[in-house]
Design an enzyme around this catalytic site. Structure first.
Site, mmCIF file in Angstrom:
data_model
loop_
_atom_site.group_PDB
_atom_site.id
_atom_site.type_symbol
_atom_site.label_atom_id
_atom_site.label_comp_id
_atom_site.label_asym_id
_atom_site.label_seq_id
_atom_site.Cartn_x
_atom_site.Cartn_y
_atom_site.Cartn_z
ATOM 1 N N LYS A 23 0.992 -1.182 -0.090
ATOM 2 C CA LYS A 23 -0.146 -0.028 0.064
ATOM 3 C C LYS A 23 0.988 1.382 -0.098
ATOM 4 O O LYS A 23 1.750 1.221 0.773
ATOM 5 C CB LYS A 23 -0.940 -0.055 1.288
HETATM 6 C C1 R5P Z 1 -2.515 4.371 7.193
HETATM 7 O O1 R5P Z 1 -1.645 4.594 7.935
HETATM 8 C C2 R5P Z 1 -4.017 4.533 8.043
HETATM 9 O O2 R5P Z 1 -4.015 3.667 8.983
HETATM 10 C C3 R5P Z 1 -4.808 4.279 6.801
HETATM 11 O O3 R5P Z 1 -5.257 3.081 6.610
HETATM 12 C C4 R5P Z 1 -4.625 4.678 5.434
HETATM 13 O O4 R5P Z 1 -3.861 6.075 5.748
HETATM 14 C C5 R5P Z 1 -5.764 4.986 4.663
HETATM 15 O O5 R5P Z 1 -6.758 5.968 4.951
HETATM 16 P P1 R5P Z 1 -6.661 7.201 4.240
HETATM 17 O O6 R5P Z 1 -7.273 6.951 3.028
HETATM 18 O O7 R5P Z 1 -7.672 8.098 4.999
HETATM 19 O O8 R5P Z 1 -5.292 7.571 4.082
#
Ligand code: R5P
Length: 293
Positions: free
Chosen positions: A205
């Site tokens: 990711k």
């Molecule tokens: C990552 O560190 C967070 O825990 C989230 O999973 C990630 O940031 C995705 O969420 P967002 O789209 O709000 O950034």
């Protein structure tokens, strides 16, 4: 001394060529994995599109009750039918999500800091593999801080989780963390994503950036793109579109869904891009049509 003439130094990501070792399996880099791994990856990545809409609501693991996630028990039932995968902590799942849902599950298994810390990069593996098995996780997510003070512990955490997951057929997802002062460039993301993939992460990711095509091409496993801070819907849909066009296998989006005034409709619009080749414009029209009035 060796003559340097003729040594190939320029990089070539062969952007015109598809991934060459896909075999007959729809998940990048996974053709040689065991049956159980493939089954779980198929719970995450749709076999028809090859892509996924992960819904991330694990923010509370270091941010507490962020805006939009105050009541998980009320929010998650509204969204389950509109996404492919829930990305969550075990505490949020056990307390607030009914266990009968039939979607993929990405369990966050690392933690160790909070918003009160200046340096968030020091984490530990906070969950035993047995608990991931009990919760029927389809993958385990570990935050990784490449280039930060906590890089060594990040790499140790990810490696431990990958080793444990490999014993039981549970894939691992390396999450590229970007600290406050860290650059968000293709050069950095190419480095970080490739390190995580080569350590054995089955999914990576990361964030969208300029020249994202090169980041995706150089990463031998699927990339899912994090949403990041809340953007206007138009911009969030453009980011999702550009990510898929650039070679991502989906999004792992949180705030751009749960901080929308219409979270389910936004998730559906993102899904149209991720699975049905909608353009950003078409997805915005779809969203607007469904939310007007
Ligand atoms: C990552 O560190 C967070 O825990 C989230 O999973 C990630 O940031 C995705 O969420 P967002 O789209 O709000 O950034």
């Amino acid at each position: 001394m060796a003559d340097l003439d003729g040594i190939k130094v320029e990089k070539n990501y062969h952007l015109d060529k598809p991934f060459a070792t896909g075999g007959n399996f729809h998940v990048k880099g996974a053709a040689n994995l065991d049956w159980g791994m493939k089954k779980r990856l198929t719970n995450i990545f749709n076999p028809k599109s090859g892509n996924t809409v992960m819904f991330a609501f694990d923010h509370g693991y270091f941010m507490g009750s962020v805006s939009g996630l105050e009541r998980l028990d009320l929010l998650i039932p509204q969204l389950i039918d509109h996404v492919d995968v829930l990305m969550s902590t075990r505490g949020a799942l056990r307390s607030s999500v009914k266990p009968g849902f039939r979607k993929g599950l990405a369990l966050r298994v690392s933690s160790g800091s909070s918003m009160l810390n200046d340096d968030l990069s020091h984490e530990v593996v906070a969950m035993d593999i047995e608990d991931a098995i009990r919760m029927d996780a389809d993958c385990m997510a570990v935050q990784c801080f490449i280039g930060a003070d906590g890089q060594l512990s990040s790499i140790e955490n990810l490696s431990r989780v990958i080793n444990a997951g490999n014993r039981y057929g549970i894939p691992s997802m390396g999450v590229v963390a970007v600290g406050k002062n860290m650059e968000r460039t293709a050069q950095y993301f190419k480095l970080a994503t490739r390190i995580l993939a080569e350590l054995g992460a089955h999914i990576v990711k990361t964030y969208y950036c300029d020249d994202f095509e090169e980041v995706a091409a150089a990463c031998p496993v699927p990339i899912v793109v994090a949403g990041g801070k809340k953007l206007p819907e138009k911009e969030a849909l453009e980011m999702a579109y550009n990510s898929i066009k650039g070679g991502a296998a989906g999004v792992d989006m949180g705030r751009n869904i749960f901080q929308s005034y219409h979270p389910a409709e936004m998730a559906d619009a993102v899904g149209k891009i991720v699975h049905e080749k909608f353009s950003a414009k078409e997805a915005l029209e779809y969203y607007t049509e469904r939310t007007k009035g």
